[in-house]
Design an enzyme around this catalytic site. Structure first.
Site, PDB file in Angstrom:
ATOM      1  N   VAL A 100       8.666  34.263 -12.343  1.00  0.00           N
ATOM      2  CA  VAL A 100       8.879  35.427 -13.193  1.00  0.00           C
ATOM      3  C   VAL A 100       8.724  36.670 -12.327  1.00  0.00           C
ATOM      4  O   VAL A 100       7.767  36.782 -11.558  1.00  0.00           O
ATOM      5  CB  VAL A 100       7.876  35.469 -14.365  1.00  0.00           C
TER       6      VAL A 100
ATOM      7  N   LEU B 271       5.742  38.099 -10.342  1.00  0.00           N
ATOM      8  CA  LEU B 271       4.555  38.181 -11.188  1.00  0.00           C
ATOM      9  C   LEU B 271       3.789  36.874 -11.249  1.00  0.00           C
ATOM     10  O   LEU B 271       2.580  36.859 -11.448  1.00  0.00           O
ATOM     11  CB  LEU B 271       4.951  38.593 -12.615  1.00  0.00           C
ATOM     12  N   GLY B 272       4.499  35.768 -11.107  1.00  0.00           N
ATOM     13  CA  GLY B 272       3.838  34.475 -11.202  1.00  0.00           C
ATOM     14  C   GLY B 272       4.842  33.351 -11.226  1.00  0.00           C
ATOM     15  O   GLY B 272       6.050  33.557 -11.101  1.00  0.00           O
TER      16      GLY B 272
ATOM     17  N   GLY C 298       6.078  26.802 -15.334  1.00  0.00           N
ATOM     18  CA  GLY C 298       6.551  25.431 -15.202  1.00  0.00           C
ATOM     19  C   GLY C 298       8.048  25.344 -15.036  1.00  0.00           C
ATOM     20  O   GLY C 298       8.564  24.346 -14.530  1.00  0.00           O
ATOM     21  N   PHE C 299       8.799  26.367 -15.459  1.00  0.00           N
ATOM     22  CA  PHE C 299      10.252  26.330 -15.393  1.00  0.00           C
ATOM     23  C   PHE C 299      10.818  27.361 -14.422  1.00  0.00           C
ATOM     24  O   PHE C 299      12.001  27.641 -14.437  1.00  0.00           O
ATOM     25  CB  PHE C 299      10.853  26.562 -16.786  1.00  0.00           C
ATOM     26  N   GLY C 300       9.989  27.942 -13.578  1.00  0.00           N
ATOM     27  CA  GLY C 300      10.500  28.869 -12.586  1.00  0.00           C
ATOM     28  C   GLY C 300       9.665  30.126 -12.469  1.00  0.00           C
ATOM     29  O   GLY C 300       8.762  30.370 -13.272  1.00  0.00           O
TER      30      GLY C 300
ATOM     31  N   ASP D  61       3.794  24.180 -26.502  1.00  0.00           N
ATOM     32  CA  ASP D  61       3.275  24.444 -25.157  1.00  0.00           C
ATOM     33  C   ASP D  61       2.355  25.664 -25.168  1.00  0.00           C
ATOM     34  O   ASP D  61       2.443  26.530 -24.301  1.00  0.00           O
ATOM     35  CB  ASP D  61       4.423  24.653 -24.170  1.00  0.00           C
TER      36      ASP D  61
END
Length: 831
Positions: A534, A526-527, A530-532, A645
């Protein structure tokens, strides 16, 4: 003999044309004299009264004052209505109690300056009832629909129709009470649709804390809204955190005053609140073609006050509708069976804790609480100070007179020390209520739970043993360590989770997630956050999920992973993403969320085609939804949560385009009244971080407000924040320039202009600039922000925000920025 000169044919024709023109002019003048009285007057004064057949219009032509006859009767009333709208909607009547029955009447200014209505014999039919000592006054109809009497000398407003309401509220009018001055401004229904004299229903605002709306039939309560919860009435189903409330409530407990006002329904200038002759409160708006019903109450027999008597519960989905609350039985079985529930119910087992006990805590160990959900909480409540949910429970448990308690978002702790009346069970929405019962009332259910739990546990054990055996056989054949259920590593992880208070989180096994995501196929991606990445997945039962994959190389470590699980497992709100569970396998950590079909906001906002699917109205709803999510995080949840964030890619959209705040890996929580904290590890996204957080590590509610301001401006402009740094200026500089030149109305994409209201766009730009002020003290808090977005109250002027100019080769544009302060920049993509 003198002869008259003979006219030729041309002269005769010219003379005829001239006479015709003169005739037309004379006819037009006569016609003007005839119809002149029907033209709208500018105002009413001693020399210019308003007579039957004449009208007085507001300057913008929206409202009109004049004489009207309901159903073409012979009775004449002075009223205000929407001009040029058919059928006629009358919003105020002067002489409700006494109609004009003669053929002539005048509305004029008397010798003492009051506004009076005289019939043909000069008898006073109605007056404002006040003497202003001077006849140098005039009456005019304002653009708001407010009829006012103004002193010509001082310019002071002496009287207002908005302070003398009938059956209707308009934007900027209000229902109120002022206990010290003995004032109680209410709406009073008409007697019938054709008779504007006062009817039997009134709508008032109660002096309880918090207050609630109440319809009375005579002197008896007929319907109530439930207590006010900051932006909504908690007792109205369907009005939850996503509801765009047109109401504003201001209460000053110390002064004994409160007001309940109504603002414009966003773009719809023609709207009103009315109390009908049948006792229904309605909100209507006009889309330019017809009137639309926005809200109506009561709509169900369960909405009627005290329908099931004391300690009775009215269930909307049930027939018969009334049952007794748990632990209670009908006071009269015979009456109950006949369908007469007014006598209500009585307690089956008396409490161990009695109100006449010598000690306040007697019975703490022998009384318990039964927790109900989806209810309209009872009337006769009391606010128990500034307590959190746990303190609310302890306070009620230790007070023998406390029969129930509820901790409601937007209110806090409510307790009941008397009988519980007007309790309703909804199909959805509603609040939670904890009912005090003798422990013996719950013992039976506890035994049932134990038996059921034992049976379920044994069944699960047998299934697990069988599954483990099949898994072992499969691995033996395939020589691949792919167990159906997690064993050692996840067992250890589950033990690690226990002290973190996340016991309610579901644990998924890796094989299930790999199957659901087609082994993390790129087609399911899906996208990238910043942390991995999805991924979209689909479980065996058909449920769609979103899987956030956090590998060892991601910026989110175990602390952030556990933080996200711990936080989201405790947070429940319509505008927050819902966590379904988690999974760990070796170095990989997975978070499983509900799948939202419209992905993230940036997918629509920054796409040249998709951006037209979110017109201004949808964008405004998204802005308000995000603000409500923040209000819950900052003020209404058990723990104060600072997101740290907040950005466009972290706002997900469901199928109804309702926004949900996501990605709580960086969030921090505090308890009680702690409003501020600091950290040596500054994390976040460049451009969204407040100055005090980026430079000193200090974060608070106001740092999230700063991020919200940037987010709001991005939603209005429809451009990525990074675009502006490429052009040598910042988003804030661009917005500030527009504000100084055009009050921000030119910031919205012109292709969306038809769906927008310029004043509303400009107001949102102003709110955005207030949110990004350099000093935290100059920014609104979340409560103030919510009020700014849901009312049309006056806003303070923003100061020029602090912004810097980035060059095109500035490192801040890097997608993988990691500075010495450990600031992370996420790749802005849909998830």
């Amino acid at each position: 003999m003198y002869k008259l000169p003979q006219r030729n044919c041309a002269d005769k024709q010219e003379y005829t044309v001239h006479m015709r023109k003169m005739g037309m002019v004379i006819f037009a003048c006569l016609l003007l004299l005839i119809i002149f009285p029907t033209f709208g007057y500018a105002d009413i004064n001693t020399s210019s009264p308003l007579s039957i057949g004449q009208t007085l219009s507001s300057p913008d032509g929206v409202y009109e004052l004049g004489f009207f006859s309901p159903n073409n009767s012979r009775k004449q009333y002075v009223g205000i209505w929407f001009k040029n709208i058919a059928p006629q909607v009358v919003v105020w009547v002067a002489n409700r109690d006494k109609p004009v029955t003669k053929t002539a009447a005048n509305l004029t200014i008397s010798s003492n300056g009051s506004l009076i209505l005289l019939d043909g014999t000069q008898d006073v039919i109605w007056s404002t009832g006040e003497a202003f000592t001077s006849n140098k006054c005039h009456a005019e109809l304002l653009d708001t629909g407010n009829l006012v009497v103004i002193d010509d000398v001082s310019g002071k407003t002496l009287w207002k129709s908005f302070e003398n309401l009938g059956n209707t509220m308009l934007p900027q009018s209000s229902v109120m009470y002022d206990i010290p001055r003995g004032k109680n401004r209410v709406l009073t229904s008409w007697r019938s649709n054709s008779d504007p004299s006062p009817g039997e229903f009134t709508l008032e605002f109660t002096p309880q804390v918090p207050p609630q709306g109440l319809i009375r039939r005579g002197s008896s309560p007929y319907w109530r809204s439930g207590p006010w919860a900051k932006t909504r009435f908690s007792g109205i189903p369907g009005i939850d955190a996503s509801y765009v409330s047109p109401f504003t409530v201001l209460q000053d407990v110390a002064k004994g005053t409160a007001s309940f006002s109504y603002s414009m329904l966003r773009n719809y200038k023609l709207s009103y609140v009315t109390l009908t002759s049948e006792g229904k409160m309605k909100i209507l708006w006009n889309d330019g073609k017809s009137w639309k019903l926005h809200f109506e109450a009561p709509t169900s027999s369960c909405d009627l006050y005290r329908a099931c008597g004391p300690f009775g519960l009215c269930v909307r989905s049930r027939n018969p509708k009334c049952i007794c609350l748990k632990g209670f039985v009908p006071k009269s079985d015979d009456e109950w069976k006949k369908g007469n529930w007014t006598s209500g119910c009585v307690r089956r087992t008396q409490l161990s804790c009695h109100t006449n006990s010598s000690t306040k805590t007697q019975g703490k160990e022998t009384d318990s609480f039964y927790h109900m959900t989806r209810v309209k909480t009872p009337d006769l409540y009391q606010l128990a100070g500034f307590l959190n949910a746990e303190q609310c429970y302890q306070d009620c448990l230790g007070n023998c007179s406390c029969t129930a308690f509820a901790y409601i978002s937007g209110i806090g702790c409510l307790v009941w020390n008397r009988e519980l009346v007007d309790t309703v069970q909804f199909l959805s929405d509603g609040e939670s209520l904890s009912l005090r019962l003798a422990s013996s009332e719950l013992a039976g259910s506890n035994r049932t739970k134990i038996i059921l739990g034992t049976t379920v546990s044994l069944s699960i054990f047998v299934i697990l043993v069988f599954a483990a055996y099949k898994s072992w056989r499969y691995r033996t054949k395939q020589n691949e360590p792919n167990p159906m259920f997690i064993h050692s590593s996840q067992d250890a992880w589950a033990k690690d989770m226990e002290p973190q208070d996340v016991s309610g989180v579901n644990l998924f096994d890796m094989h299930t997630i790999r199957t659901a995501t087609n082994n993390f196929s790129s087609s399911n991606k899906l996208g990238q956050g910043g942390f991995g990445p999805v991924y979209k997945g689909k479980l065996v039962d058909g449920k769609e999920i979103a899987v956030k994959r956090l590998s060892s190389s991601s910026g989110q470590g175990t602390d952030e992973f556990m933080n996200e699980i711990r936080l989201i497992s405790k947070l429940q709100h319509k505008n927050l993403v819902r966590l379904l569970g988690c999974c760990i396998k070796g170095e990989e950590k997975l978070l499983i969320y509900e799948y939202l079909v419209n992905k993230s906001l940036d997918v629509f906002l920054f796409d040249s085609t998709l951006k037209f699917e979110i017109d201004w109205q949808k964008r405004f709803n998204i802005i308000q939804g995000v603000a409500r999510g923040l209000l819950y995080l900052h003020r209404d949840s058990r723990l104060r949560v600072i997101h740290r964030d907040l950005k466009v890619s972290n706002i997900l959209l469901d199928e109804k385009m309702i926004p949900k705040i996501s990605d709580f890996g960086l969030a921090r929580m505090s308890q009680g009244t702690q409003y501020q904290d600091n950290t040596r590890r500054v994390v976040g996204t460049l451009g969204y971080m407040a100055p005090e957080y980026a430079w000193t590590g200090v974060f608070s509610e106001k740092s999230d407000i700063y991020s919200f301001g940037v987010l709001l401006l991005e939603i209005i402009i429809g451009e990525k924040i990074s675009r502006f740094s490429e052009e040598g200026k910042t988003l804030l500089a661009y917005a500030w320039e527009s504000w100084c030149e055009t009050k921000g109305v030119d910031l919205l994409d012109q292709a969306l202009a038809d769906s927008s209201h310029p004043a509303e766009v400009g107001r949102c730009v102003q709110i955005g600039l207030l949110c990004v002020q350099h000093q935290p003290a100059d920014r609104p808090n979340t409560l103030e922000l919510m009020s700014m977005l849901t009312t049309i109250s006056e806003l303070p002027s923003p100061k020029q925000p602090t912004f810097t100019v980035h060059s095109r080769d500035d490192d801040s544009t890097s997608n993988d920025l990691i500075t010495v302060n450990e600031i992370t920049q996420s790749v802005i993509q849909g998830r």
